[in-house]
Design a protein around this motif. Structure first.
Motif, PDB file in Angstrom:
ATOM      1  N   GLY A 106      38.182  40.964  44.463  1.00 35.15           N
ATOM      2  CA  GLY A 106      37.325  39.985  43.794  1.00 35.15           C
ATOM      3  C   GLY A 106      35.865  40.027  44.217  1.00 35.15           C
ATOM      4  O   GLY A 106      35.050  39.238  43.743  1.00 35.15           O
ATOM      5  N   LYS A 118      33.757  45.123  43.090  1.00 38.40           N
ATOM      6  CA  LYS A 118      33.732  46.600  43.127  1.00 38.40           C
ATOM      7  C   LYS A 118      33.816  47.187  41.712  1.00 38.40           C
ATOM      8  O   LYS A 118      33.024  48.058  41.345  1.00 38.40           O
ATOM      9  CB  LYS A 118      34.891  47.118  44.005  1.00 38.40           C
ATOM     10  N   HIS A 131      40.932  50.931  48.249  1.00 46.28           N
ATOM     11  CA  HIS A 131      41.441  50.067  49.315  1.00 46.28           C
ATOM     12  C   HIS A 131      42.047  50.951  50.406  1.00 46.28           C
ATOM     13  O   HIS A 131      42.521  50.452  51.416  1.00 46.28           O
ATOM     14  CB  HIS A 131      42.539  49.142  48.777  1.00 46.28           C
ATOM     15  N   THR A 169      33.190  45.645  38.958  1.00 45.87           N
ATOM     16  CA  THR A 169      31.987  45.212  38.224  1.00 45.87           C
ATOM     17  C   THR A 169      30.831  46.168  38.496  1.00 45.87           C
ATOM     18  O   THR A 169      30.115  46.575  37.575  1.00 45.87           O
ATOM     19  CB  THR A 169      31.606  43.778  38.656  1.00 45.87           C
ATOM     20  N   ASN A 223      29.646  32.587  39.050  1.00 44.30           N
ATOM     21  CA  ASN A 223      30.023  33.784  39.810  1.00 44.30           C
ATOM     22  C   ASN A 223      28.920  34.844  39.877  1.00 44.30           C
ATOM     23  O   ASN A 223      29.109  36.000  39.533  1.00 44.30           O
ATOM     24  CB  ASN A 223      31.414  34.289  39.363  1.00 44.30           C
TER      25      ASN A 223
HETATM   26  N1  LIG Z   1      35.878  39.744  32.383  1.00 42.11           N
HETATM   27  C1  LIG Z   1      35.663  38.843  33.343  1.00 42.11           C
HETATM   28  N2  LIG Z   1      35.331  37.562  33.029  1.00 42.11           N
HETATM   29  C2  LIG Z   1      35.089  36.639  33.992  1.00 42.11           C
HETATM   30  N3  LIG Z   1      35.163  36.893  35.318  1.00 42.11           N
HETATM   31  C3  LIG Z   1      35.490  38.152  35.684  1.00 42.11           C
HETATM   32  C4  LIG Z   1      35.769  39.182  34.724  1.00 42.11           C
HETATM   33  N4  LIG Z   1      36.082  40.339  35.380  1.00 42.11           N
HETATM   34  C5  LIG Z   1      36.010  40.040  36.694  1.00 42.11           C
HETATM   35  N5  LIG Z   1      35.665  38.732  36.888  1.00 42.11           N
HETATM   36  C6  LIG Z   1      35.459  38.077  38.180  1.00 42.11           C
HETATM   37  O1  LIG Z   1      34.384  38.718  38.840  1.00 42.11           O
HETATM   38  C7  LIG Z   1      34.667  38.886  40.233  1.00 42.11           C
HETATM   39  C8  LIG Z   1      34.606  40.365  40.604  1.00 42.11           C
HETATM   40  O2  LIG Z   1      35.667  41.046  39.928  1.00 42.11           O
HETATM   41  P1  LIG Z   1      35.925  42.611  40.158  1.00 42.11           P
HETATM   42  O3  LIG Z   1      37.057  43.011  39.267  1.00 42.11           O
HETATM   43  O4  LIG Z   1      34.648  43.326  40.011  1.00 42.11           O
HETATM   44  O5  LIG Z   1      36.375  42.617  41.699  1.00 42.11           O
HETATM   45  P2  LIG Z   1      37.021  43.795  42.599  1.00 42.11           P
HETATM   46  O6  LIG Z   1      36.277  43.794  43.892  1.00 42.11           O
HETATM   47  O7  LIG Z   1      37.023  45.070  41.817  1.00 42.11           O
HETATM   48  O8  LIG Z   1      38.494  43.249  42.790  1.00 42.11           O
HETATM   49  P3  LIG Z   1      39.912  44.042  43.062  1.00 42.11           P
HETATM   50  O9  LIG Z   1      39.792  44.716  44.401  1.00 42.11           O
HETATM   51  O10 LIG Z   1      40.913  42.925  43.059  1.00 42.11           O
HETATM   52  O11 LIG Z   1      40.101  45.011  41.903  1.00 42.11           O
HETATM   53  C9  LIG Z   1      36.033  38.241  40.466  1.00 42.11           C
HETATM   54  O12 LIG Z   1      35.809  36.925  40.939  1.00 42.11           O
HETATM   55  C10 LIG Z   1      36.667  38.229  39.089  1.00 42.11           C
HETATM   56  O13 LIG Z   1      37.549  37.129  38.955  1.00 42.11           O
END
Ligand SMILES: Nc1ncnc2c1ncn2[C@@H]1O[C@H](COP(=O)(O)OP(=O)(O)OP(=O)(O)O)[C@@H](O)[C@H]1O
Length: 208
Positions: free
Chosen positions: A37, A40, A194, A42, A15
């Motif tokens: 996912g 954001k 969102h 992250t 990923n």
């Molecule tokens: N602690 C973790 N360990 C492994 N993978 C992770 C972890 N946290 C997030 N991910 C993965 O990293 C990717 C980005 O996750 P993130 O939470 O940053 O997305 P997001 O854009 O904030 O999503 P959302 O809008 O659903 O909150 C996703 O595929 C998620 O499954």
């Protein structure tokens, strides 16, 4: 002021995430949108030094914060970064005002009691000041986490969907307070949402 260059991160081998560069001058704000996912949260964790980038650079007020030791990161975060995450980080057995006082103490800041009262009033939670955190509703906790994040006038405010549990009126109060606080203290506001209604209110936008 905040700048990132070529930031990359991965939780595991399958990923890998590459993030667009960010460049914000003083008082500029940024909204981050994108499907679930996409990374954001992250990105906010990288900017707040809770995650270490695989590669790339982060400068806050021209300081290369990605080079900091763990101790320097903790100190910097406490003093300069206001975090509003979906899961709030309160001491549940303490009251709202005790949590705020603890935050001020740990960040070694000086905040007048009148300033605390004004922020709580602006967020519509001044009457809950002496309630213990476990007795608050989700929306009240969300507003309390915003008070906690902005109380010591941080250089950067990072907010992850801060209006997700709020009705229209409280959502407006929260956005107004975040923007007003950023303006008053000359800080950068970076917000993940969102909620498409909020997007036009920001000077910059990136979509992941
Ligand atoms: N602690 C973790 N360990 C492994 N993978 C992770 C972890 N946290 C997030 N991910 C993965 O990293 C990717 C980005 O996750 P993130 O939470 O940053 O997305 P997001 O854009 O904030 O999503 P959302 O809008 O659903 O909150 C996703 O595929 C998620 O499954």
């Amino acid at each position: 002021m905040i700048q990132t260059k070529n930031l990359e991160f991965s939780y595991h081998s399958k990923n890998g995430m590459k993030f667009p560069d960010i460049s914000l001058d003083q008082e500029e704000d940024l909204v981050i949108i994108g499907d679930s996912g996409k990374g954001k949260t992250t990105l906010l964790k990288l900017l707040s030094l809770l995650l270490k980038p695989l590669s790339g650079e982060i400068f806050i007020n021209n300081t290369a914060i990605h080079t900091f030791s763990e101790r320097e990161k903790d100190n910097f975060r406490r003093k300069h970064i206001g975090l509003v995450f979906q899961k709030s980080n309160f001491i549940q057995s303490l009251s709202l005002i005790e949590n705020i006082q603890a935050k001020i103490l740990f960040s070694k800041s000086k905040v007048e009691s009148s300033a605390i009262k004004t922020i709580l009033e602006d967020l519509g939670i001044a009457d809950l000041m002496h309630q213990r955190m476990f007795a608050l509703s989700e929306g009240q906790k969300q507003r309390a986490s915003i008070a906690l994040a902005v109380i010591n006038n941080p250089s950067i405010i990072l907010a992850d969907e801060p209006t997700s549990s709020l009705d229209d009126t409280n959502s407006r109060k929260v956005i107004n307070l975040l923007k007003a606080t950023a303006k008053r203290s000359g800080s950068n506001l970076i917000l993940v949402t969102h909620d498409k209604r909020i997007v036009p209110e920001f000077s910059k936008m990136i979509e992941l």
